[in-house]
Write a protein that holds these residues in place. Structure first.
Motif, PDB file in Angstrom:
ATOM      1  N   ARG A 124      -8.657  -2.541  -0.861  1.00  0.00           N
ATOM      2  CA  ARG A 124      -7.451  -2.544   0.553  1.00  0.00           C
ATOM      3  C   ARG A 124      -7.940  -2.529   1.904  1.00  0.00           C
ATOM      4  NH1 ARG A 124      -4.000   2.385   0.855  1.00  0.00           N
ATOM      5  NH2 ARG A 124      -3.023   1.790  -0.970  1.00  0.00           N
ATOM      6  N   ASP A 125      -9.612  -1.652   1.659  1.00  0.00           N
ATOM      7  CA  ASP A 125     -10.420  -2.045   3.215  1.00  0.00           C
ATOM      8  C   ASP A 125     -10.501  -3.276   3.653  1.00  0.00           C
ATOM      9  OD1 ASP A 125      -9.916   0.650   3.942  1.00  0.00           O
ATOM     10  OD2 ASP A 125     -11.686   0.957   3.439  1.00  0.00           O
ATOM     11  N   ARG A 164      -3.888   8.888  -4.922  1.00  0.00           N
ATOM     12  CA  ARG A 164      -4.298   8.613  -4.797  1.00  0.00           C
ATOM     13  C   ARG A 164      -5.154   7.284  -5.665  1.00  0.00           C
ATOM     14  NH1 ARG A 164      -8.141   9.482  -0.580  1.00  0.00           N
ATOM     15  NH2 ARG A 164     -10.081   9.008  -1.082  1.00  0.00           N
ATOM     16  N   LEU A 165      -5.967   5.597  -4.548  1.00  0.00           N
ATOM     17  CA  LEU A 165      -6.390   4.830  -5.516  1.00  0.00           C
ATOM     18  C   LEU A 165      -7.646   4.845  -5.724  1.00  0.00           C
ATOM     19  CD1 LEU A 165      -5.088   2.072  -3.048  1.00  0.00           C
ATOM     20  CD2 LEU A 165      -4.214   2.718  -4.999  1.00  0.00           C
ATOM     21  N   TRP A 216       0.693  -1.126   0.231  1.00  0.00           N
ATOM     22  CA  TRP A 216       0.070  -0.395   0.218  1.00  0.00           C
ATOM     23  C   TRP A 216       0.520   1.038   0.168  1.00  0.00           C
ATOM     24  CZ3 TRP A 216      -2.661  -2.407   5.048  1.00  0.00           C
ATOM     25  CH2 TRP A 216      -4.355  -3.990   4.159  1.00  0.00           C
ATOM     26  N   ASP A 275     -10.842   0.762  -5.590  1.00  0.00           N
ATOM     27  CA  ASP A 275      -9.368  -0.495  -5.320  1.00  0.00           C
ATOM     28  C   ASP A 275      -9.722  -0.139  -3.693  1.00  0.00           C
ATOM     29  OD1 ASP A 275      -8.822  -0.714  -7.483  1.00  0.00           O
ATOM     30  OD2 ASP A 275      -6.859   0.622  -8.078  1.00  0.00           O
ATOM     31  N   GLU A 276      -9.781   0.933  -2.560  1.00  0.00           N
ATOM     32  CA  GLU A 276     -10.096   1.687  -1.192  1.00  0.00           C
ATOM     33  C   GLU A 276     -10.467   0.473  -0.820  1.00  0.00           C
ATOM     34  OE1 GLU A 276     -10.378   5.467  -0.529  1.00  0.00           O
ATOM     35  OE2 GLU A 276      -8.726   6.503  -1.476  1.00  0.00           O
ATOM     36  N   ASP A 303       0.740   4.271  -3.187  1.00  0.00           N
ATOM     37  CA  ASP A 303       0.531   5.438  -2.540  1.00  0.00           C
ATOM     38  C   ASP A 303       1.210   6.882  -3.041  1.00  0.00           C
ATOM     39  OD1 ASP A 303      -1.869   4.729  -1.137  1.00  0.00           O
ATOM     40  OD2 ASP A 303      -1.135   4.624   0.762  1.00  0.00           O
TER      41      ASP A 303
END
Length: 290
Positions: free
Chosen positions: A81-82, A72-73, A64, A77-78, A68
């Motif tokens: 990631r979460d 910004r993703l 990540w 994608d964010e 970064d």
């Protein structure tokens, strides 16, 4: 790196492991941050199977951080990631952190992702909620996702249909409804076959093992856990469901008998393992309604 992705999809983790190591080494030599970020997420998956959750989380954090550097993703994608972070936290037993991350992801998602992504989020969150024992919320999420899926004829959804059916089956088992679980698993299995994605078929196999246990068939449950490992390419010791089924199977059968049954499933070839984990076959032939 691409060859490693194909190997993971086929459950050939020995090949995946070698190619991940080689790809990461060469991307680092070249100073290619995108390649490193992508490959590190794959190595995190391998470390998860190696029962190294700290190492998996470290690889994801490095990935990540590298990603970064590119800016910004995308919202999707964010979100992924979460969800990956939430899964690892649940596997580590960090329930409070996992819930906080889940609530944050849920709050942001409706503003930034598509309808398709919201259905996927509902399916994945429902699975997390079942694991956390929040069955009412899990049912609500599943109902919303299934309504959305029925209302979209062109939804590109065999993976999502697999996840929904599998989580519905897990919810039914928690509610003491093995017949409902069997119906949901039959749907999930058919959708998993359509994806041609072997690891997601292994997910269905594990829940089928839970169904076998619910019907009082610990030997068959152990065989199914072994078949799931064969399809996945490895045992998954940090998966809470696998861990709990394994512990109960050993307690019921004894160490030697459990190991023998598990080994029977683990030694199957891919075609035989795929047939072995078909829930319709088990329900019809071995588990008549009581």
């Amino acid at each position: 790196m691409l060859r490693a992705e194909y190997a993971e999809n086929a459950g050939r983790l020995d090949r995946m492991r070698a190619d991940v190591d080689a790809a990461l080494d060469r991307f680092r030599q070249a100073g290619d941050r995108w390649g490193q970020a992508t490959t590190l997420t794959m190595r995190a998956q391998l470390r998860q199977y190696d029962d190294d959750l700290d190492g998996a989380l470290a690889d994801l954090r490095e990935s990540w951080s590298l990603a970064d550097e590119f800016g910004r993703l995308s919202p999707a994608d964010e979100l992924f990631r979460d969800l990956r972070r939430i899964d690892l936290r649940l596997r580590r037993g960090d329930t409070g952190t996992a819930l906080a991350l889940l609530d944050s992801a849920r709050e942001r998602a409706p503003r930034v992702v598509s309808e398709e992504m919201l259905v996927l989020l509902d399916a994945l969150e429902a699975g997390f909620r079942v694991r956390l024992g929040d069955l009412d919320r899990a049912r609500e999420l599943l109902d919303d996702a299934e309504r959305a899926l029925r209302g979209e004829a062109t939804f590109p959804g065999d993976h999502v249909r697999t996840l929904l059916g599998n989580v519905r089956a897990s919810l039914c088992l928690e509610l003491g409804d093995p017949a409902g679980a069997a119906r949901a698993l039959t749907t999930a299995y058919a959708a998993a076959l359509a994806t041609r994605d072997v690891p997601i078929l292994a997910v269905v196999a594990v829940t089928t093992a839970a169904l076998a246990e619910a019907y009082g068939r610990p030997h068959e449950s152990a065989v199914l856990l072994g078949a799931a490992a064969r399809l996945r390419g490895a045992h998954d010791p940090t998966d809470p469901q696998v861990r709990e089924l394994t512990a109960r199977g050993r307690a019921t059968l004894g160490e030697e008998a459990f190991a023998a049954a598990y080994g029977t499933g683990r030694r199957l070839d891919r075609r035989a393992a795929t047939a072995e984990v078909d829930p319709a076959r088990y329900v019809a032939a071995r588990y008549p309604a009581r």
